[in-house]
Scaffold this motif. Structure first.
Motif, PDB file in Angstrom:
ATOM      1  N   PRO A  43       0.841  -1.201   0.000  1.00 43.18           N
ATOM      2  CA  PRO A  43       0.000   0.000   0.000  1.00 43.18           C
ATOM      3  C   PRO A  43       0.877   1.252   0.000  1.00 43.18           C
ATOM      4  O   PRO A  43       1.961   1.278   0.603  1.00 43.18           O
ATOM      5  CB  PRO A  43      -0.785  -0.096   1.313  1.00 43.18           C
ATOM      6  N   THR A  44       0.416   2.304  -0.652  1.00 41.55           N
ATOM      7  CA  THR A  44       1.174   3.551  -0.751  1.00 41.55           C
ATOM      8  C   THR A  44       1.561   4.076   0.622  1.00 41.55           C
ATOM      9  O   THR A  44       2.664   4.590   0.808  1.00 41.55           O
ATOM     10  CB  THR A  44       0.359   4.609  -1.515  1.00 41.55           C
ATOM     11  N   LYS A  45       0.698   3.900   1.614  1.00 42.75           N
ATOM     12  CA  LYS A  45       0.996   4.403   2.955  1.00 42.75           C
ATOM     13  C   LYS A  45       2.212   3.721   3.576  1.00 42.75           C
ATOM     14  O   LYS A  45       2.806   4.232   4.516  1.00 42.75           O
ATOM     15  CB  LYS A  45      -0.216   4.240   3.875  1.00 42.75           C
ATOM     16  N   ASP A  46       2.611   2.564   3.046  1.00 41.56           N
ATOM     17  CA  ASP A  46       3.756   1.823   3.568  1.00 41.56           C
ATOM     18  C   ASP A  46       5.031   2.039   2.749  1.00 41.56           C
ATOM     19  O   ASP A  46       6.005   1.313   2.925  1.00 41.56           O
ATOM     20  CB  ASP A  46       3.442   0.320   3.602  1.00 41.56           C
ATOM     21  N   THR A  47       5.025   3.022   1.856  1.00 38.36           N
ATOM     22  CA  THR A  47       6.189   3.281   1.003  1.00 38.36           C
ATOM     23  C   THR A  47       6.685   4.715   1.182  1.00 38.36           C
ATOM     24  O   THR A  47       5.952   5.586   1.658  1.00 38.36           O
ATOM     25  CB  THR A  47       5.857   3.049  -0.478  1.00 38.36           C
ATOM     26  N   THR A  48       7.928   4.943   0.786  1.00 33.72           N
ATOM     27  CA  THR A  48       8.539   6.271   0.800  1.00 33.72           C
ATOM     28  C   THR A  48       9.374   6.410  -0.458  1.00 33.72           C
ATOM     29  O   THR A  48      10.165   5.505  -0.755  1.00 33.72           O
ATOM     30  CB  THR A  48       9.461   6.430   2.028  1.00 33.72           C
ATOM     31  N   PRO A  49       9.232   7.489  -1.198  1.00 32.13           N
ATOM     32  CA  PRO A  49      10.110   7.691  -2.347  1.00 32.13           C
ATOM     33  C   PRO A  49      11.571   7.720  -1.881  1.00 32.13           C
ATOM     34  O   PRO A  49      11.889   8.315  -0.855  1.00 32.13           O
ATOM     35  CB  PRO A  49       9.682   9.050  -2.904  1.00 32.13           C
ATOM     36  N   LEU A  50      12.438   7.071  -2.602  1.00 34.78           N
ATOM     37  CA  LEU A  50      13.835   6.958  -2.220  1.00 34.78           C
ATOM     38  C   LEU A  50      14.480   8.327  -2.006  1.00 34.78           C
ATOM     39  O   LEU A  50      15.207   8.534  -1.039  1.00 34.78           O
ATOM     40  CB  LEU A  50      14.611   6.159  -3.267  1.00 34.78           C
ATOM     41  N   ALA A  51      14.215   9.273  -2.873  1.00 35.61           N
ATOM     42  CA  ALA A  51      14.804  10.611  -2.741  1.00 35.61           C
ATOM     43  C   ALA A  51      14.362  11.280  -1.443  1.00 35.61           C
ATOM     44  O   ALA A  51      15.163  11.921  -0.777  1.00 35.61           O
ATOM     45  CB  ALA A  51      14.434  11.468  -3.943  1.00 35.61           C
ATOM     46  N   ASP A  52      13.120  11.112  -1.054  1.00 37.40           N
ATOM     47  CA  ASP A  52      12.624  11.699   0.201  1.00 37.40           C
ATOM     48  C   ASP A  52      13.339  11.078   1.387  1.00 37.40           C
ATOM     49  O   ASP A  52      13.727  11.765   2.328  1.00 37.40           O
ATOM     50  CB  ASP A  52      11.114  11.489   0.347  1.00 37.40           C
ATOM     51  N   ASP A  53      13.521   9.771   1.372  1.00 42.85           N
ATOM     52  CA  ASP A  53      14.175   9.069   2.459  1.00 42.85           C
ATOM     53  C   ASP A  53      15.638   9.511   2.577  1.00 42.85           C
ATOM     54  O   ASP A  53      16.136   9.739   3.684  1.00 42.85           O
ATOM     55  CB  ASP A  53      14.097   7.562   2.237  1.00 42.85           C
ATOM     56  N   ALA A  54      16.327   9.682   1.469  1.00 48.04           N
ATOM     57  CA  ALA A  54      17.730  10.085   1.489  1.00 48.04           C
ATOM     58  C   ALA A  54      17.899  11.499   2.043  1.00 48.04           C
ATOM     59  O   ALA A  54      18.856  11.784   2.749  1.00 48.04           O
ATOM     60  CB  ALA A  54      18.324   9.979   0.086  1.00 48.04           C
ATOM     61  N   GLN A  55      16.969  12.391   1.741  1.00 52.76           N
ATOM     62  CA  GLN A  55      17.071  13.762   2.198  1.00 52.76           C
ATOM     63  C   GLN A  55      16.825  13.876   3.691  1.00 52.76           C
ATOM     64  O   GLN A  55      17.294  14.801   4.334  1.00 52.76           O
ATOM     65  CB  GLN A  55      16.105  14.652   1.429  1.00 52.76           C
TER      66      GLN A  55
END
Length: 65
Positions: A51-63
């Protein structure tokens, strides 16, 4: 990048390494060492996205780090 090719010409595995600062300026010190190996190429499989609520865009996580 290191690349392993099988006798049939297909990629079996690849590995890439980099400094974090090479990818995202200003993220601090650190290294990336990523290896991906491919198994069972051309065999059917079922993949269900989380589900989308269980994901994070990689770029957001790195920042955030």
């Amino acid at each position: 990048m290191d690349l392993w090719i099988e006798g049939d010409g297909r990629t079996k595995q690849f590995r890439t390494r980099a400094e974090h600062s090479d990818m995202l300026a200003g993220t601090g010190d650190g290294r990336l060492d990523l290896s991906i190996t491919f198994f069972d190429i051309d065999k059917p499989m079922a993949i269900k996205a989380p589900p989308t609520k269980d994901t994070t865009p990689l770029a957001d996580d790195a920042q955030d780090r």
